[in-house]
Write an enzyme that holds these catalytic residues in place. Structure first.
Site, PDB file in Angstrom:
ATOM      1  N   ASP A 253       0.707   2.245   8.396  1.00 50.87           N
ATOM      2  CA  ASP A 253       0.185   1.482   9.538  1.00 50.87           C
ATOM      3  C   ASP A 253       1.106   1.490  10.761  1.00 50.87           C
ATOM      4  O   ASP A 253       0.672   1.162  11.861  1.00 50.87           O
ATOM      5  CB  ASP A 253      -0.085   0.041   9.125  1.00 50.87           C
ATOM      6  CG  ASP A 253      -1.260  -0.063   8.162  1.00 50.87           C
ATOM      7  OD1 ASP A 253      -2.145   0.812   8.224  1.00 50.87           O
ATOM      8  OD2 ASP A 253      -1.294  -1.012   7.365  1.00 50.87           O
TER       9      ASP A 253
ATOM     10  N   ARG B 248      -4.032   7.299   2.678  1.00 46.14           N
ATOM     11  CA  ARG B 248      -2.783   6.890   2.034  1.00 46.14           C
ATOM     12  C   ARG B 248      -2.171   8.017   1.197  1.00 46.14           C
ATOM     13  O   ARG B 248      -1.064   7.870   0.688  1.00 46.14           O
ATOM     14  CB  ARG B 248      -3.011   5.696   1.103  1.00 46.14           C
ATOM     15  CG  ARG B 248      -3.405   4.427   1.791  1.00 46.14           C
ATOM     16  CD  ARG B 248      -3.052   3.236   0.909  1.00 46.14           C
ATOM     17  NE  ARG B 248      -3.474   2.000   1.522  1.00 46.14           N
ATOM     18  CZ  ARG B 248      -2.829   1.402   2.525  1.00 46.14           C
ATOM     19  NH1 ARG B 248      -1.734   1.944   3.012  1.00 46.14           N
ATOM     20  NH2 ARG B 248      -3.280   0.275   3.029  1.00 46.14           N
TER      21      ARG B 248
ATOM     22  N   GLY C  27       0.837  -1.201   0.000  1.00 47.69           N
ATOM     23  CA  GLY C  27       0.000   0.000   0.000  1.00 47.69           C
ATOM     24  C   GLY C  27       0.861   1.236   0.000  1.00 47.69           C
ATOM     25  O   GLY C  27       1.820   1.302   0.769  1.00 47.69           O
TER      26      GLY C  27
ATOM     27  N   ASP D  83       3.239  -0.553  11.697  1.00 44.53           N
ATOM     28  CA  ASP D  83       3.256  -1.864  12.345  1.00 44.53           C
ATOM     29  C   ASP D  83       4.535  -2.657  12.044  1.00 44.53           C
ATOM     30  O   ASP D  83       4.489  -3.875  11.866  1.00 44.53           O
ATOM     31  CB  ASP D  83       2.026  -2.670  11.918  1.00 44.53           C
ATOM     32  CG  ASP D  83       1.956  -2.844  10.407  1.00 44.53           C
ATOM     33  OD1 ASP D  83       2.698  -2.132   9.679  1.00 44.53           O
ATOM     34  OD2 ASP D  83       1.183  -3.690   9.949  1.00 44.53           O
TER      35      ASP D  83
ATOM     36  N   VAL E  40      17.122   8.187  -2.319  1.00 44.06           N
ATOM     37  CA  VAL E  40      17.944   7.120  -2.903  1.00 44.06           C
ATOM     38  C   VAL E  40      18.639   7.643  -4.165  1.00 44.06           C
ATOM     39  O   VAL E  40      19.862   7.507  -4.328  1.00 44.06           O
ATOM     40  CB  VAL E  40      17.086   5.878  -3.234  1.00 44.06           C
ATOM     41  CG1 VAL E  40      17.917   4.860  -4.034  1.00 44.06           C
ATOM     42  CG2 VAL E  40      16.542   5.237  -1.962  1.00 44.06           C
TER      43      VAL E  40
ATOM     44  N   GLU F  78     -10.350  -0.368  11.304  1.00 45.62           N
ATOM     45  CA  GLU F  78     -10.937  -1.387  10.415  1.00 45.62           C
ATOM     46  C   GLU F  78     -10.992  -2.759  11.071  1.00 45.62           C
ATOM     47  O   GLU F  78     -11.944  -3.507  10.925  1.00 45.62           O
ATOM     48  CB  GLU F  78     -10.040  -1.571   9.179  1.00 45.62           C
ATOM     49  CG  GLU F  78     -10.158  -0.599   8.074  1.00 45.62           C
ATOM     50  CD  GLU F  78      -9.082  -0.920   7.031  1.00 45.62           C
ATOM     51  OE1 GLU F  78      -9.386  -0.834   5.846  1.00 45.62           O
ATOM     52  OE2 GLU F  78      -7.939  -1.270   7.434  1.00 45.62           O
TER      53      GLU F  78
ATOM     54  N   GLY G 200       6.336  -2.522   3.406  1.00 43.36           N
ATOM     55  CA  GLY G 200       6.040  -3.060   4.726  1.00 43.36           C
ATOM     56  C   GLY G 200       6.455  -4.518   4.857  1.00 43.36           C
ATOM     57  O   GLY G 200       7.309  -5.007   4.113  1.00 43.36           O
ATOM     58  N   ASP G 201       5.827  -5.185   5.802  1.00 45.62           N
ATOM     59  CA  ASP G 201       6.104  -6.591   6.104  1.00 45.62           C
ATOM     60  C   ASP G 201       6.216  -7.491   4.873  1.00 45.62           C
ATOM     61  O   ASP G 201       7.193  -8.216   4.701  1.00 45.62           O
ATOM     62  CB  ASP G 201       4.946  -7.136   6.951  1.00 45.62           C
ATOM     63  CG  ASP G 201       5.307  -7.181   8.415  1.00 45.62           C
ATOM     64  OD1 ASP G 201       6.245  -6.461   8.788  1.00 45.62           O
ATOM     65  OD2 ASP G 201       4.649  -7.918   9.164  1.00 45.62           O
ATOM     66  N   GLY G 202       5.183  -7.439   4.039  1.00 45.47           N
ATOM     67  CA  GLY G 202       5.136  -8.321   2.877  1.00 45.47           C
ATOM     68  C   GLY G 202       6.322  -8.060   1.953  1.00 45.47           C
ATOM     69  O   GLY G 202       6.930  -8.993   1.406  1.00 45.47           O
ATOM     70  N   THR G 203       6.644  -6.788   1.790  1.00 43.51           N
ATOM     71  CA  THR G 203       7.774  -6.403   0.949  1.00 43.51           C
ATOM     72  C   THR G 203       9.078  -6.980   1.491  1.00 43.51           C
ATOM     73  O   THR G 203       9.917  -7.500   0.745  1.00 43.51           O
ATOM     74  CB  THR G 203       7.876  -4.861   0.918  1.00 43.51           C
ATOM     75  OG1 THR G 203       6.605  -4.325   0.573  1.00 43.51           O
ATOM     76  CG2 THR G 203       8.921  -4.394  -0.084  1.00 43.51           C
TER      77      THR G 203
ATOM     78  N   ARG H  40      -5.908  -2.840   9.783  1.00 43.93           N
ATOM     79  CA  ARG H  40      -6.610  -4.116   9.868  1.00 43.93           C
ATOM     80  C   ARG H  40      -6.089  -4.935  11.057  1.00 43.93           C
ATOM     81  O   ARG H  40      -6.852  -5.567  11.770  1.00 43.93           O
ATOM     82  CB  ARG H  40      -6.423  -4.890   8.559  1.00 43.93           C
ATOM     83  CG  ARG H  40      -7.680  -5.592   8.072  1.00 43.93           C
ATOM     84  CD  ARG H  40      -7.528  -6.132   6.667  1.00 43.93           C
ATOM     85  NE  ARG H  40      -7.717  -5.092   5.653  1.00 43.93           N
ATOM     86  CZ  ARG H  40      -8.919  -4.637   5.280  1.00 43.93           C
ATOM     87  NH1 ARG H  40     -10.020  -5.119   5.821  1.00 43.93           N
ATOM     88  NH2 ARG H  40      -9.010  -3.697   4.373  1.00 43.93           N
TER      89      ARG H  40
ATOM     90  N   GLY I 269      -8.985  14.034  20.244  1.00 41.80           N
ATOM     91  CA  GLY I 269      -9.838  14.111  21.422  1.00 41.80           C
ATOM     92  C   GLY I 269     -11.109  13.297  21.293  1.00 41.80           C
ATOM     93  O   GLY I 269     -12.172  13.699  21.778  1.00 41.80           O
TER      94      GLY I 269
ATOM     95  N   ARG J   1     -15.964  17.422  14.287  1.00 43.90           N
ATOM     96  CA  ARG J   1     -16.212  18.033  15.599  1.00 43.90           C
ATOM     97  C   ARG J   1     -16.864  19.417  15.447  1.00 43.90           C
ATOM     98  O   ARG J   1     -17.748  19.773  16.223  1.00 43.90           O
ATOM     99  CB  ARG J   1     -14.887  18.159  16.358  1.00 43.90           C
ATOM    100  CG  ARG J   1     -14.980  18.814  17.713  1.00 43.90           C
ATOM    101  CD  ARG J   1     -15.441  17.902  18.806  1.00 43.90           C
ATOM    102  NE  ARG J   1     -14.430  16.899  19.116  1.00 43.90           N
ATOM    103  CZ  ARG J   1     -14.622  15.867  19.929  1.00 43.90           C
ATOM    104  NH1 ARG J   1     -15.791  15.689  20.519  1.00 43.90           N
ATOM    105  NH2 ARG J   1     -13.657  15.003  20.146  1.00 43.90           N
TER     106      ARG J   1
ATOM    107  N   THR K 151       4.934   2.569   5.223  1.00 44.61           N
ATOM    108  CA  THR K 151       3.533   2.155   5.338  1.00 44.61           C
ATOM    109  C   THR K 151       2.869   3.100   6.322  1.00 44.61           C
ATOM    110  O   THR K 151       3.517   3.569   7.262  1.00 44.61           O
ATOM    111  CB  THR K 151       3.384   0.706   5.836  1.00 44.61           C
ATOM    112  OG1 THR K 151       2.065   0.527   6.366  1.00 44.61           O
ATOM    113  CG2 THR K 151       4.359   0.383   6.957  1.00 44.61           C
TER     114      THR K 151
ATOM    115  N   ARG L 140       1.029  -5.096  -5.505  1.00 38.77           N
ATOM    116  CA  ARG L 140       1.294  -6.360  -4.826  1.00 38.77           C
ATOM    117  C   ARG L 140       1.461  -7.403  -5.927  1.00 38.77           C
ATOM    118  O   ARG L 140       0.658  -7.470  -6.844  1.00 38.77           O
ATOM    119  CB  ARG L 140       0.146  -6.725  -3.886  1.00 38.77           C
ATOM    120  CG  ARG L 140       0.082  -5.818  -2.664  1.00 38.77           C
ATOM    121  CD  ARG L 140      -0.966  -6.257  -1.666  1.00 38.77           C
ATOM    122  NE  ARG L 140      -0.798  -5.532  -0.408  1.00 38.77           N
ATOM    123  CZ  ARG L 140      -1.313  -4.324  -0.161  1.00 38.77           C
ATOM    124  NH1 ARG L 140      -2.045  -3.729  -1.073  1.00 38.77           N
ATOM    125  NH2 ARG L 140      -1.093  -3.719   1.010  1.00 38.77           N
TER     126      ARG L 140
END
Lengths: 328, 328, 328, 328
Positions: A132, A261, A15, A134, A27, A227, A106-109, A176, A190, A159, A130, A76
């Site tokens: 996320d 995103r 993502g 995470d 880079v 989510e 991310g992780d998958g990469t 997720r 808040g 608000r 990412t 992906r």
């Protein structure tokens, strides 16, 4: 520095997240600075498989630091899960004389990169990109800070309109499997309640808490819902359930979706992306491989891809306590 | 100027819109300038019924011009639909020695105001404040311009992320009966398709058009959907229907919801609100009543509340043609 | 439609303004829609003189509607003031088989275009693109609305910090000959004083008014100053003069400069640019020439370049009165 | 927890910074949560001297988390530099039965607080709130992240307009003694040159570097200048000097000024302010005093006010190297 590395490939995968362009720029510019060639692959692993790439110099990345998205596009790739796919990618890197890859994602990469590096002995450095947040081995991933600002800005607007009595606003945010976005944007905006995948507080507690808010004089409440929250209902079902049980409330739902995103990256994300990617290039030039760069305790560090994949970036649950105190 | 008007009441009613605070400020400051008293009623007609008000001077509205929402809060009042409710409101105005009312809101607000004025002989001026822009007698309503910027900003972010192939983004915007927001934000954001209540172009046409976009080389498409579009499906059903028929696409949904009603007003909305409300006060001082102020052909004008309510603000369907040309 | 027009050139000239990219996109897409070729010239008249151009199709303008600046770049060309320069430009247009030009810019651009059209019989349509809004024949120029929002957003931030007593903030905005930006952003931001080139209110009046503000309970004041204000001092000299005469005040200066020319265009500017440029292409296809398209009384219209150049877009001085009332 | 603390005072002092309201909110809500009384003093030390305060409960700070500025206003107090002034403040705290103070501000604020605490034995906790980030004992001060985003957003807009050749843009940012804002925003905005007080690179180097940029194909350059840069010229003099020596360039100046102190705080600043102030209240309840709370290595920590005042928050000069690499 090693004189083996003459051409470094870079790609973005998974993502997309704000700051990926700042990372690509860093880079390309670092390569130019160290007099090596930068090669950009399109659509992540898929571009490696298809040999779809472009040679990049310092001017190729002009004026992209401020832009959301990724000029190398992201995707992906199912084919990269097969050894045939990875073989094609390795063949293409060889043809393009690319000596090492920088993988932004991310992780998958990183998982794909780790297998690929082992199979084909091509040095790989991961850069955590990412929204996320995470990823183990870094306090912040590229794009996370921007996504938080986007969510908070949206909730601020909601608000503003909460001037009628007895309104309940449910705002679904991304995440997720990880509640970083919900928890931090919820505290930042808040929000009265925050539902995250890491902690199932139960529907009864939610209803009780909303009732308490109302009795304490709040005219309306905002509930930020990840989510992947544990309650097992989507945000519309959740809103319906709550208003069935608290009939005095009128409930409204916002689903932010892919807004999170995009957008011009925050200064934080740009500086983070810049520093991580200068480091990534320097690590490769220094003969290092199979590492992930990260921002840890206010410094640029690196850890093995293996540890980044094995360990979990734990969420700071103390923020739930902070949220409870501050939504008093 | 009439010397009968000594105290002017002001309220905001219906769905709130950015710029309502700028409007309230303009009423209060104009009253101060002309040495009359401004009285703010809370929660629209409901505050009139309950006698819930505050005396406002020039300093009461300090620093609110930039804020979303309305410091007087807004509500919809069922009780005002009854003659008993309106009688209570009239009694309270009398008690508070309020000689005339400025009503900031939309159709429903003006309808209530018109009946009230006739029944109780209290001069009333309407100020069009709604994000929907669906009021006859003005080219722009207060809040509409800001809502457009909010939607366009959101779609820009989504567009950033549209770097994968074959993505379809559905963005639901406000407008149950009027497509102003969808049509103008869709053109402004460069959306590929725009669905509005005023025009049913049919699902077949939508599918065909999306296919055509893909064949022309577009990697992804954005569809802006008005809440009240004629296709008769909610945005999730619509997304499901399309991806069932165009299985190569991956579809994502965003529901903007009340984000559109909030946020700091644009300069346009602030100047519009300021000019309309200075005019509203001056009309009352000039002995006028039962009018709506509007911005017509680049000038501040007024029309009768009756005509504002009877006629319909027609949407410029030529913009659909513009959209077709520009999403080529 | 005339079948003589097969290739339309487009360029941006003068100070750039947000929405120029949306305008270029609309020209390119309209050309694609009507099956004619669009040719983009770089750096305004200079690119015409140098034959520096690019053929554009519908995909060339992908994703630029949201971007500030102009992908065709902008410049002021001294050489175009000479008949030799214009001859070179005409020769290049002939070589490139360009049948007509769409010129996006301000006064200077249109003046050059008018002479060029007469000398070389090449149809020209002007599109008003400048943040200054100082063009006759249109209520709004492309970029003006965005610039207003940029200025108002900046002043809002300054207002946030105005929490100390006796602060005077001077904010210099663009507008060497026209006070549109200062006047409208000043009203929109709730500035206490607005200084514009069209009206010399004198320094004494300014000092008196600031004193009055302070006595009325204002803790700080904001003065918006047009670059070209009549008082004949630059903003730093002005600040110094005022604090010398009102020694209780502490004064702070902000010079916004080129910030006002950039940024993602507002929805208003994007829709305006889109509509004006579809019209410009259609006018050319319809055999028209030497016109300027404009947005007049809420409609797309056109007038002769001659009248656009001869007449002056009068500023609405009633807004100064509105400002006086509202900064009470 | 100590039962001696029953009423906690809070104030904001020095230059205001975005997130101060989030900090005040967190103090008030934490007090409410722990059933103690919060007392807000206006205009920093001045309000303590004048006994100008307000009792605050959880509802007093409703909807302020998103607002720039400080509802308690801020000021610099000369009187507090005298022991008489501090005595008055102590007397007023006694009268108001305030047991301890939370001081939100910078160096000057903490210095005053430390003396006051020693003289009058009133526990004090400092919270670092300043956009300058120049406080030892925390990686980030409240408001710094927001200020960076404000500056980067402004420079992005300037960059949009840099479409003419040979343009030099000078942007002056805050930081009289510390270059944090200039250095980080410069990297984040991709500025070609960054001038900070910590490092005098000399005018010759600047001229040479700008020439090099131009030869490398850059059409324009942006120079970020800290107010307190070592070159000893103000930004206008600097621009004049450079264009005298590089006559091909056209230079433009922007002075951001107090824009940098305002605006809605970023999510980062809101969460930071919230966490720091919950901690500040808990430290007081825990019997602690004369500490400053800080965010160190991704955790909320505290250090003595003494060390915060004695040590210097060193700027990361490696960022200058990063900037050199990336502006290649």
């Amino acid at each position: 520095m090693s004189n083996k590395i003459k051409r470094i490939g870079v790609m973005t995968s998974g993502g997309d997240s704000p700051g990926m362009n700042a990372a690509i720029r860093a880079v390309a510019r670092s390569c130019a600075y160290y007099n090596i060639q930068c090669v950009g692959f399109y659509r992540g692993f898929q571009g490696m498989i298809e040999g779809d790439y472009v040679e990049m110099d310092a001017r190729s990345v002009r004026n992209i630091i401020s832009r959301g998205g990724t000029i190398l596009k992201s995707a992906r790739s199912k084919e990269f899960h097969t050894s045939e796919g990875r073989q094609k990618a390795a063949d293409n890197l060889k043809k393009a004389e690319v000596d090492a890859m920088i993988l932004i994602g991310g992780d998958g990469t990183f998982r794909g990169g780790q297998i690929f590096s082992k199979e084909h002995n091509i040095p790989v450095i991961g850069v955590p990109g990412t929204i996320d947040n995470d990823i183990y081995g870094t306090n912040y991933t590229i794009g996370y800070d921007t996504a938080l600002n986007t969510v908070v800005d949206a909730i601020d607007k909601i608000r503003d309109t909460a001037s009628s009595h007895n309104r309940l606003f449910f705002v679904e945010v991304m995440g997720r499997d990880a509640g970083f976005i919900a928890l931090n944007s919820g505290v930042g905006a808040g929000a009265e309640e925050i539902l995250i995948p890491e902690e199932d507080l139960g529907l009864d507690r939610l209803l009780a808490s909303l009732e308490r808010s109302r009795k304490s004089g709040k005219t309306s409440s905002i509930v930020v819902v990840s989510e992947g929250d544990k309650i097992g209902k989507n945000v519309f079902e959740l809103a319906e359930y709550v208003t069935k049980n608290l009939p005095d409330y009128d409930s409204k739902v916002t689903v932010l979706g892919h807004i999170q995103r995009g957008g011009s990256p925050s200064c934080f994300d740009r500086v983070l992306a810049s520093r991580l990617c200068v480091k990534a290039v320097e690590l490769l030039l220094d003969g290092k491989k199979d590492l992930m760069v990260g921002f840890v305790n206010n410094q640029i560090e690196s850890c093995t891809l293996e540890s980044a994949l094995k360990e979990k970036h734990a969420i700071n649950l103390d923020l739930l306590r902070i949220s409870d105190i501050l939504s008093t």
